[in-house]
Design a protein around this motif. Structure first.
Motif, mmCIF file in Angstrom:
data_model
loop_
_atom_site.group_PDB
_atom_site.id
_atom_site.type_symbol
_atom_site.label_atom_id
_atom_site.label_comp_id
_atom_site.label_asym_id
_atom_site.label_seq_id
_atom_site.Cartn_x
_atom_site.Cartn_y
_atom_site.Cartn_z
ATOM 1 N N VAL A 172 0.874 -1.179 0.000
ATOM 2 C CA VAL A 172 0.000 0.000 0.000
ATOM 3 C C VAL A 172 0.912 1.229 0.000
ATOM 4 O O VAL A 172 1.521 1.547 1.024
ATOM 5 C CB VAL A 172 -0.925 0.027 1.239
ATOM 6 C CG1 VAL A 172 -1.817 1.258 1.202
ATOM 7 C CG2 VAL A 172 -1.773 -1.244 1.305
ATOM 8 N N PRO A 173 1.039 1.918 -1.132
ATOM 9 C CA PRO A 173 2.025 3.007 -1.239
ATOM 10 C C PRO A 173 1.546 4.341 -0.664
ATOM 11 O O PRO A 173 1.615 5.379 -1.296
ATOM 12 C CB PRO A 173 2.241 3.092 -2.756
ATOM 13 C CG PRO A 173 0.930 2.702 -3.339
ATOM 14 C CD PRO A 173 0.369 1.642 -2.423
ATOM 15 N N VAL A 174 1.057 4.304 0.571
ATOM 16 C CA VAL A 174 0.576 5.496 1.268
ATOM 17 C C VAL A 174 1.075 5.437 2.702
ATOM 18 O O VAL A 174 1.058 4.371 3.323
ATOM 19 C CB VAL A 174 -0.968 5.567 1.284
ATOM 20 C CG1 VAL A 174 -1.448 6.843 1.969
ATOM 21 C CG2 VAL A 174 -1.548 5.475 -0.111
ATOM 22 N N ALA A 175 1.510 6.577 3.240
ATOM 23 C CA ALA A 175 1.961 6.596 4.631
ATOM 24 C C ALA A 175 1.852 8.008 5.198
ATOM 25 O O ALA A 175 2.042 8.988 4.482
ATOM 26 C CB ALA A 175 3.396 6.097 4.751
ATOM 27 N N GLY A 176 1.543 8.077 6.475
ATOM 28 C CA GLY A 176 1.509 9.349 7.189
ATOM 29 C C GLY A 176 2.682 9.422 8.147
ATOM 30 O O GLY A 176 3.075 8.402 8.742
ATOM 31 N N LEU A 177 3.248 10.607 8.317
ATOM 32 C CA LEU A 177 4.415 10.750 9.183
ATOM 33 C C LEU A 177 4.083 10.403 10.630
ATOM 34 O O LEU A 177 4.800 9.650 11.290
ATOM 35 C CB LEU A 177 4.966 12.172 9.087
ATOM 36 C CG LEU A 177 6.203 12.464 9.937
ATOM 37 C CD1 LEU A 177 7.355 11.547 9.559
ATOM 38 C CD2 LEU A 177 6.621 13.925 9.782
ATOM 39 N N HIS A 178 2.994 10.963 11.153
ATOM 40 C CA HIS A 178 2.616 10.668 12.544
ATOM 41 C C HIS A 178 2.320 9.186 12.726
ATOM 42 O O HIS A 178 2.742 8.578 13.712
ATOM 43 C CB HIS A 178 1.401 11.510 12.948
ATOM 44 C CG HIS A 178 1.755 12.806 13.577
ATOM 45 N ND1 HIS A 178 1.715 13.033 14.935
ATOM 46 C CD2 HIS A 178 2.195 13.962 13.022
ATOM 47 C CE1 HIS A 178 2.095 14.273 15.191
ATOM 48 N NE2 HIS A 178 2.388 14.857 14.052
ATOM 49 N N GLU A 179 1.599 8.614 11.767
ATOM 50 C CA GLU A 179 1.232 7.207 11.871
ATOM 51 C C GLU A 179 2.479 6.324 11.856
ATOM 52 O O GLU A 179 2.568 5.348 12.598
ATOM 53 C CB GLU A 179 0.293 6.855 10.714
ATOM 54 C CG GLU A 179 -0.278 5.444 10.745
ATOM 55 C CD GLU A 179 0.572 4.459 9.959
ATOM 56 O OE1 GLU A 179 0.420 3.238 10.185
ATOM 57 O OE2 GLU A 179 1.402 4.895 9.137
ATOM 58 N N SER A 180 3.465 6.673 11.032
ATOM 59 C CA SER A 180 4.667 5.845 10.888
ATOM 60 C C SER A 180 5.637 5.993 12.045
ATOM 61 O O SER A 180 6.464 5.100 12.278
ATOM 62 C CB SER A 180 5.383 6.190 9.579
ATOM 63 O OG SER A 180 4.561 5.911 8.468
ATOM 64 N N THR A 181 5.584 7.119 12.736
ATOM 65 C CA THR A 181 6.534 7.358 13.837
ATOM 66 C C THR A 181 5.891 7.206 15.205
ATOM 67 O O THR A 181 6.507 7.564 16.219
ATOM 68 C CB THR A 181 7.128 8.780 13.730
ATOM 69 O OG1 THR A 181 6.066 9.747 13.808
ATOM 70 C CG2 THR A 181 7.896 8.957 12.429
ATOM 71 N N GLY A 182 4.676 6.668 15.254
ATOM 72 C CA GLY A 182 4.009 6.533 16.545
ATOM 73 C C GLY A 182 3.743 7.870 17.202
ATOM 74 O O GLY A 182 3.926 8.024 18.416
ATOM 75 N N ASP A 183 3.311 8.853 16.394
ATOM 76 C CA ASP A 183 3.033 10.217 16.865
ATOM 77 C C ASP A 183 4.278 10.911 17.425
ATOM 78 O O ASP A 183 4.185 11.779 18.312
ATOM 79 C CB ASP A 183 1.916 10.227 17.931
ATOM 80 C CG ASP A 183 0.549 9.976 17.314
ATOM 81 O OD1 ASP A 183 0.317 10.436 16.179
ATOM 82 O OD2 ASP A 183 -0.280 9.315 17.963
ATOM 83 N N LEU A 184 5.431 10.521 16.911
ATOM 84 C CA LEU A 184 6.686 11.178 17.300
ATOM 85 C C LEU A 184 7.373 11.692 16.031
ATOM 86 O O LEU A 184 8.401 11.152 15.588
ATOM 87 C CB LEU A 184 7.598 10.196 18.041
ATOM 88 C CG LEU A 184 7.084 9.685 19.386
ATOM 89 C CD1 LEU A 184 7.991 8.583 19.915
ATOM 90 C CD2 LEU A 184 6.988 10.825 20.394
ATOM 91 N N PRO A 185 6.836 12.737 15.399
ATOM 92 C CA PRO A 185 7.401 13.209 14.133
ATOM 93 C C PRO A 185 8.831 13.697 14.253
ATOM 94 O O PRO A 185 9.549 13.759 13.253
ATOM 95 C CB PRO A 185 6.455 14.347 13.737
ATOM 96 C CG PRO A 185 5.870 14.821 15.031
ATOM 97 C CD PRO A 185 5.715 13.585 15.854
ATOM 98 N N ALA A 186 9.266 14.030 15.468
ATOM 99 C CA ALA A 186 10.643 14.502 15.650
ATOM 100 C C ALA A 186 11.665 13.426 15.312
ATOM 101 O O ALA A 186 12.855 13.720 15.187
ATOM 102 C CB ALA A 186 10.850 14.998 17.080
ATOM 103 N N ARG A 187 11.213 12.186 15.138
ATOM 104 C CA ARG A 187 12.126 11.125 14.702
ATOM 105 C C ARG A 187 12.523 11.307 13.241
ATOM 106 O O ARG A 187 13.431 10.654 12.756
ATOM 107 C CB ARG A 187 11.453 9.763 14.886
ATOM 108 C CG ARG A 187 11.249 9.357 16.344
ATOM 109 C CD ARG A 187 10.352 8.132 16.458
ATOM 110 N NE ARG A 187 10.825 7.005 15.648
ATOM 111 C CZ ARG A 187 10.112 5.903 15.433
ATOM 112 N NH1 ARG A 187 8.899 5.793 15.948
ATOM 113 N NH2 ARG A 187 10.618 4.935 14.697
#
Length: 376
Positions: free
Chosen positions: A96-111
């Motif tokens: 599935v070629p879709v991703a959200g930053l918050h979703e992928s980092t566990g709500d830690l976008p600073a990663r």
């Protein structure tokens, strides 16, 4: 999601696809899709990009909404050299070629380094990115951004985007279908641009200046020489350096149409200094040969792998019997393939087929490379 909301989204999705399907070029398709999508899935900024389906490299046209072009180099430097979250090259191969930053980092976008270098300074808090893909090939990228204070993109929104990718990618792919125009001699030889390790333009030959003048309008990087170098050209140079440093893989190569409709190929390599260390990156702009363009055209007509093989033998002048022998098929089967090819391409003879697919240049698309918008 209640039934009323579900119905609204379903109707909005249908309207988006219906209106986008009427577009005659990539830029107008992006405009229609964005206008409808914003009503279903609010966002504060966006970038819609065409990519080279063979290499996945960004090319023109590009539509940017509510973003300054100064961030182009920052965005791609992060993507190619430092980022490890939701890379486009990985999404292009994802189920599935879709991703959200918050979703992928566990709500830690600073990663994410992209968050620090590009998003946070611009007041952006989340990015949803997707690859427009069909037949296993990337036709474009979408980046949607939400500002600080807004909720992050959720699973239902990502599912909505996912449901749009294949039909929009198929529409993008169709824009490579050619309308033949008179073949003309290019007035320029290979254009050469030399970039420093930091991405600064060091020099360019006169042929490169001629090509730069012919390229579609779009996001560009200002240089000390007073030139504006398209962001995708700089990204090609950066890609070559990333590959040389083994931070990335693939080809630093992209095809693009000029404003007059002729195809150019842009390719880059990273040079080494006398001591063996990586030095400048050289970018070459030159007319694309038929062999560079035919894969795009064949893909646009949705020819199967076997039909593509038959087409290549037809281009070489082989009769049906010899094609059958080469492919270990019966002559009857080859004739069936040829009939299907003629129907898909809209020709009635082998000569027409070769002329339509294997000409050096094609008529211009009715688009400028990029338009920048401000929305409410």
């Amino acid at each position: 999601m209640n039934s009323s909301t579900h119905s609204r989204i379903a109707n909005g999705r249908a309207a988006l696809l219906s209106q986008s399907a009427k577009a005659t070029d990539a830029l107008s398709m992006f405009a229609e899709a964005s206008s409808h999508l914003r009503r279903l899935l609010p966002y504060d900024a966006a970038v819609w990009r065409v990519t080279d389906p063979v290499t996945g490299m960004m090319t023109a046209p590009i539509r940017a909404e509510n973003l300054d072009e100064d961030g182009c180099a920052v965005y791609w430097e992060s993507e190619l050299f430092t980022e490890n979250v939701n890379l486009f090259r990985d999404l292009a191969r994802s189920t599935v070629p879709v991703a959200g930053l918050h979703e992928s980092t566990g709500d830690l976008p600073a990663r994410s380094t992209l968050y620090h270098s590009f998003m946070k300074p611009r007041g952006l808090h989340d990015e949803l990115r997707a690859v427009l893909r069909v037949g296993g090939r990337p036709q474009g990228h979408i980046s949607l951004f939400r500002a600080t204070g807004r909720a992050a993109f959720d699973g239902d929104e990502m599912k909505l985007i996912s449901s749009l990718l294949a039909p929009l990618a198929k529409q993008l792919r169709s824009f490579a279908e050619p309308a033949p125009q008179e073949v003309t001699e290019s007035p320029h030889g290979p254009g050469l641009l030399l970039f420093s390790a930091e991405g600064q333009l060091l020099s360019a030959n006169d042929d490169a200046l001629g090509y730069l003048d012919s390229l579609p309008d779009g996001p560009a990087i200002a240089t000390a020489q007073g030139l504006r170098v398209p962001a995708w050209v700089l990204a090609t140079a950066m890609k070559a350096r990333a590959v040389a440093q083994e931070r990335d893989r693939g080809q630093a190569r992209a095809r693009v149409r000029t404003r007059t409709g002729h195809w150019l190929v842009c390719h880059a390599s990273c040079l080494r200094d006398a001591d063996g260390r990586l030095g400048s990156s050289a970018v070459v702009l030159e007319p694309a040969k038929s062999s560079e363009i035919v894969p795009l055209i064949v893909d646009a007509y949705e020819l199967t792998d076997r039909e593509t093989e038959v087409t290549q033998y037809i281009a070489r002048g082989l009769p049906t019997g010899e094609i059958a022998a080469q492919l270990h098929l019966s002559p009857h089967t080859v004739r069936d393939h040829i009939k299907a090819i003629f129907e898909k391409v809209g020709v009635s003879s082998r000569g027409e087929l070769v002329g339509k697919l294997f000409t050096e240049y094609y008529s211009p698309l009715a688009e400028k490379g990029m338009t920048r918008f401000r929305t409410g």
